[in-house]
Structure formats: C-alpha cells, structure tokens
Design a protein around this motif. Structure first.
Motif, mmCIF file in Angstrom:
data_model
loop_
_atom_site.group_PDB
_atom_site.id
_atom_site.type_symbol
_atom_site.label_atom_id
_atom_site.label_comp_id
_atom_site.label_asym_id
_atom_site.label_seq_id
_atom_site.Cartn_x
_atom_site.Cartn_y
_atom_site.Cartn_z
ATOM 1 N N GLU A 162 2.687 14.509 -10.940
ATOM 2 C CA GLU A 162 3.175 15.021 -9.661
ATOM 3 C C GLU A 162 2.540 14.267 -8.497
ATOM 4 O O GLU A 162 3.219 13.904 -7.524
ATOM 5 N N VAL A 163 1.247 14.025 -8.599
ATOM 6 C CA VAL A 163 0.530 13.303 -7.546
ATOM 7 C C VAL A 163 1.004 11.856 -7.474
ATOM 8 O O VAL A 163 1.243 11.303 -6.391
ATOM 9 N N ILE A 164 1.147 11.223 -8.626
ATOM 10 C CA ILE A 164 1.575 9.816 -8.689
ATOM 11 C C ILE A 164 2.984 9.657 -8.135
ATOM 12 O O ILE A 164 3.279 8.701 -7.399
ATOM 13 N N GLN A 165 3.863 10.589 -8.458
ATOM 14 C CA GLN A 165 5.252 10.512 -7.978
ATOM 15 C C GLN A 165 5.303 10.517 -6.450
ATOM 16 O O GLN A 165 6.042 9.735 -5.836
ATOM 17 N N LYS A 166 4.512 11.368 -5.813
ATOM 18 C CA LYS A 166 4.494 11.441 -4.355
ATOM 19 C C LYS A 166 3.995 10.141 -3.732
ATOM 20 O O LYS A 166 4.392 9.774 -2.617
ATOM 21 N N ALA A 167 3.097 9.453 -4.462
ATOM 22 C CA ALA A 167 2.533 8.203 -3.929
ATOM 23 C C ALA A 167 3.408 6.996 -4.216
ATOM 24 O O ALA A 167 3.167 5.909 -3.679
ATOM 25 N N MET A 168 4.439 7.175 -5.062
ATOM 26 C CA MET A 168 5.262 6.030 -5.470
ATOM 27 C C MET A 168 6.735 6.242 -5.123
ATOM 28 O O MET A 168 7.625 5.729 -5.807
ATOM 29 N N VAL A 169 7.000 6.963 -4.041
ATOM 30 C CA VAL A 169 8.396 7.205 -3.649
ATOM 31 C C VAL A 169 9.113 5.910 -3.281
ATOM 32 O O VAL A 169 10.348 5.836 -3.326
ATOM 33 N N GLU A 288 -6.628 7.155 -18.501
ATOM 34 C CA GLU A 288 -6.176 6.167 -17.504
ATOM 35 C C GLU A 288 -5.178 6.802 -16.549
ATOM 36 O O GLU A 288 -5.242 6.609 -15.331
ATOM 37 N N LEU A 289 -4.240 7.556 -17.099
ATOM 38 C CA LEU A 289 -3.226 8.213 -16.274
ATOM 39 C C LEU A 289 -3.874 9.235 -15.348
ATOM 40 O O LEU A 289 -3.554 9.304 -14.151
ATOM 41 N N TRP A 290 -4.776 10.037 -15.902
ATOM 42 C CA TRP A 290 -5.444 11.066 -15.098
ATOM 43 C C TRP A 290 -6.227 10.429 -13.947
ATOM 44 O O TRP A 290 -6.198 10.918 -12.814
ATOM 45 N N LEU A 291 -6.924 9.332 -14.236
ATOM 46 C CA LEU A 291 -7.699 8.656 -13.198
ATOM 47 C C LEU A 291 -6.798 8.066 -12.117
ATOM 48 O O LEU A 291 -7.160 8.074 -10.931
ATOM 49 N N GLN A 297 -4.993 11.245 -5.353
ATOM 50 C CA GLN A 297 -5.359 12.555 -4.806
ATOM 51 C C GLN A 297 -6.475 12.430 -3.770
ATOM 52 O O GLN A 297 -6.558 13.224 -2.833
ATOM 53 N N LEU A 298 -7.328 11.425 -3.916
ATOM 54 C CA LEU A 298 -8.459 11.241 -3.010
ATOM 55 C C LEU A 298 -8.106 10.416 -1.771
ATOM 56 O O LEU A 298 -8.971 10.148 -0.945
ATOM 57 N N ARG A 299 -6.847 10.032 -1.642
ATOM 58 C CA ARG A 299 -6.449 9.152 -0.536
ATOM 59 C C ARG A 299 -6.826 9.707 0.837
ATOM 60 O O ARG A 299 -7.295 8.966 1.702
ATOM 61 N N HIS A 300 -6.611 11.001 1.033
ATOM 62 C CA HIS A 300 -6.858 11.548 2.370
ATOM 63 C C HIS A 300 -8.348 11.736 2.638
ATOM 64 O O HIS A 300 -8.752 12.055 3.761
ATOM 65 N N ILE A 301 -9.181 11.517 1.592
ATOM 66 C CA ILE A 301 -10.625 11.573 1.773
ATOM 67 C C ILE A 301 -11.191 10.162 1.949
ATOM 68 O O ILE A 301 -11.965 9.892 2.866
ATOM 69 N N ILE A 305 -6.542 2.472 1.501
ATOM 70 C CA ILE A 305 -6.575 1.009 1.472
ATOM 71 C C ILE A 305 -6.688 0.449 0.055
ATOM 72 O O ILE A 305 -6.195 -0.636 -0.244
ATOM 73 N N ASP A 306 -7.338 1.210 -0.839
ATOM 74 C CA ASP A 306 -7.535 0.723 -2.211
ATOM 75 C C ASP A 306 -6.488 1.251 -3.189
ATOM 76 O O ASP A 306 -6.590 1.003 -4.394
ATOM 77 N N THR A 307 -5.506 1.988 -2.706
ATOM 78 C CA THR A 307 -4.487 2.548 -3.602
ATOM 79 C C THR A 307 -3.078 2.185 -3.128
ATOM 80 O O THR A 307 -2.158 2.982 -3.219
ATOM 81 N N GLY A 308 -2.949 0.971 -2.637
ATOM 82 C CA GLY A 308 -1.643 0.481 -2.196
ATOM 83 C C GLY A 308 -0.882 -0.178 -3.338
ATOM 84 O O GLY A 308 -1.117 0.092 -4.523
ATOM 85 N N ASP A 309 0.003 -1.084 -3.001
ATOM 86 C CA ASP A 309 0.849 -1.720 -4.003
ATOM 87 C C ASP A 309 0.067 -2.579 -4.990
ATOM 88 O O ASP A 309 0.453 -2.687 -6.164
ATOM 89 N N ASP A 310 -1.026 -3.195 -4.541
ATOM 90 C CA ASP A 310 -1.845 -3.969 -5.476
ATOM 91 C C ASP A 310 -2.424 -3.060 -6.560
ATOM 92 O O ASP A 310 -2.479 -3.436 -7.745
ATOM 93 N N PHE A 311 -2.860 -1.884 -6.154
ATOM 94 C CA PHE A 311 -3.395 -0.900 -7.102
ATOM 95 C C PHE A 311 -2.304 -0.478 -8.087
ATOM 96 O O PHE A 311 -2.538 -0.418 -9.305
#
Length: 324
Positions: A162-169, A288-291, A297-301, A305-311
């Motif tokens: 659910e978290v990953i889906q929101k980040a990969m729209v 791996e998936l959970w991490l 999930q920690l993006r707003h904390i 910058i480290d969880t963009g398209d390269d990630f």
C-alpha cells in the motif's frame, strides 16, 4: 498554526523531564540518532542510559510500547542480556509526552555497554547465531495481553505494498511488477506454512550490524526491540542473511561461510526444521519488500531525496533477481 508531522524534543527538555520523573539527575543529554524513533544518550554521575521517543505515527497506542517492555523485562528475568526499561518514580515505565503533532511515548532504557561489531568472521557469526537461538528459545513461554501487530503477511507484504503503490503512482507498470513478485512470495509462504513453520516471538531486526553490542570479551547485550512481535522465526533469521548479502559486497564464499557459521551456532542451541530452512530465502525477499515500504513510509521524516526514481530503479533491479 500549521500542522506538524514530526517534532524533535530538545536535549534540555529531555534532561529536565528525566530529572523530574526519575531517580536520576542527568548531567548531560545528547541527541544520538534520528531513525524510526528518536534516541538520546543520558548521563548522570555514575551511569549512561538511553531515552527513546517513539514517533507518533509509528507507535500511536500505549499497548504497542507496553508489549515491547513486557518482553524486555521477561528476557531480563530469564537471564538474557538486554537493554531493559527503567522505572520512573511512580513505578511506571512509559511516559506520555505532549508535542505539537499530538503525543509521543518515551521510555528510559539501560545502556548497552560495548560497541557495534561487524559480523565479518566465522567466530562472531557463530556467536551471534547462538545469541539469536537463545532469544527464540527463552521466549517460548512469553505471553502478553497487550495488543501488538504480528509479523504476518499483512504486516510484511500487504501494508508495504500500500505504501509503495502511493509512492509509485507515476510508475504504474513497475509497481505492477513489484506487486506480482509480492504475490508470488506470499503464495510461496502459504505453500510452506501447512508443512510447519516455527512461530513465536521475533526480535524483528536481527541484522547483526546493530541492535547487539559486544564488549572486548565478546559478552553482549541485545537492544532495540521496537519491531518485535509474534512472527515466523525463519523471517527473523532471514534478516541476518539479507544483511550479510549486503555487507559481504558480492563475496559469495564469505557470505556462505558466515551463514554456515551462524546456522551452526543457532542449531547448537535450538533446532531448525528443513521447512524453516526452505522458507528463509523467501523471507529474505519479503524483508527486501518490507524495507522498501519502510523507506517510503519515512519520507516525510527524512525527506524524499533518497527515495526517488534512482531508488526505485535499484529496487526493480533487485526484484528481477527473485527466483522461487
């Protein structure tokens, strides 16, 4: 007034609070690390302690924290070396702290003497295997009436998706690929479960690089049980395997030597079934998936910058290697 997602308590505020509520007179408080929770080192004239402030969106119910503390007290009473909670003047262990985002829970813990030690040789890997087995063995009779999330497929796969889906729209096809892998992993565990998978208390973060502190004589103390809960022991062990894959930098021979030493240590204390051993590689991918979900999930904390398209590209390449 604008809403606040995350606030940081000042060192002085922590010091004053501890002086008022504990039989401790801090002489120094240092903000140690910002992670899933905030960690402070507290020093008085005689000892050091750790004060953890749980994030409000991570541990929003007191029962979740109380479960962890009950487990730590149980382990301490069983003779397992752990960083355990320190009681306040009123005998309670949990502090409710009122902050701009609402309330956060705080707990004072004993300090884990020693230092983090890389598990990069067979001797310490064998020792760590024994330490993990002792944790699993000693918690076989632990019970609690406190509500705590189980480390089940909903926690390990459904919620991260659910978290990953929101980040990969913006990358629907790539998300569909990850979801397909996740469903294959889930189905594989459902195939293995009827044959018997060991279920019980798990630490939840046994990678071996942190969360255990070794002294020079190799005595040790476990700490940071924030992700503990009832789950599959094969999953708990899989995190150690995954961490070794990352920290051996592609040296497959070293990886297998460390892994075999860990298993030797573990099975000298506690049996592992063939079915549990077969589940470990599956749980490595599930971890791996959970991490991945946790990072989003920690993006707003921590910022994005480290969880963009390269990630995302890196994770896609990793999941292309899944073989079941």
């Amino acid at each position: 007034m604008l809403a606040v997602a995350y606030s940081t308590l000042s060192e002085k505020a922590i010091s004053d609070y501890i002086a008022e509520n504990y039989h401790i007179k801090p002489i120094k408080v240092n903000y140690l690390i910002r992670g899933i929770n905030d960690t402070y080192v507290v020093k008085d004239d005689h000892s050091k302690y750790i004060f953890r402030v749980y994030r409000s969106d991570w541990r929003s119910h007191e029962d979740e924290v109380a479960f962890e503390l009950e487990l730590l007290i149980f382990l301490k009473n069983q003779g397992i070396p752990v960083s355990y909670p320190i009681a306040k003047k009123d005998g309670n262990h949990i502090n409710t702290l009122y902050v701009p985002e609402g309330k956060r829970f705080g707990v004072l813990f004993s300090y884990a003497d020693g230092q983090e030690t890389p598990i990069d040789n067979e001797n310490i890997s064998l020792l760590f295997g024994k330490a993990v087995a002792e944790l699993h063995q000693k918690t076989s009779n632990f019970t609690s009436n406190k509500q705590r999330s189980e480390l089940n497929l909903e926690f390990l796969i459904d919620h991260p998706l659910e978290v990953i889906q929101k980040a990969m729209v913006h990358r629907i096809e790539d998300f569909i690929f990850i979801k397909e892998i996740a469903m294959k992993l889930k189905n594989r565990i459902k195939e293995l479960e009827p044959k018997g998978l060991d279920w019980g208390i798990c630490h939840g973060d046994l990678h071996g690089n942190q969360n255990i502190s070794f002294c020079n004589d190799l005595t040790y103390t476990h700490y940071d049980f924030d992700i503990c809960g009832y789950g599959w022991r094969a999953y708990d062990i899989a995190e150690f395997r995954l961490a070794r894959q990352y920290h051996t930098n592609g040296d497959k021979e070293l990886l297998e030597r460390l892994w075999n030493a860990f298993l030797e240590g573990y099975t000298s204390i506690r049996e592992l079934s063939q079915n549990d051993l077969a589940a470990i590689p599956v749980f490595v991918w599930i971890r791996e998936l959970w991490l991945m979900g946790l990072c989003f999930q920690l993006r707003h904390i921590d910022g994005g910058i480290d969880t963009g398209d390269d990630f995302i590209d890196e994770k896609i390449d990793i999941f292309k290697k899944v073989e079941l």
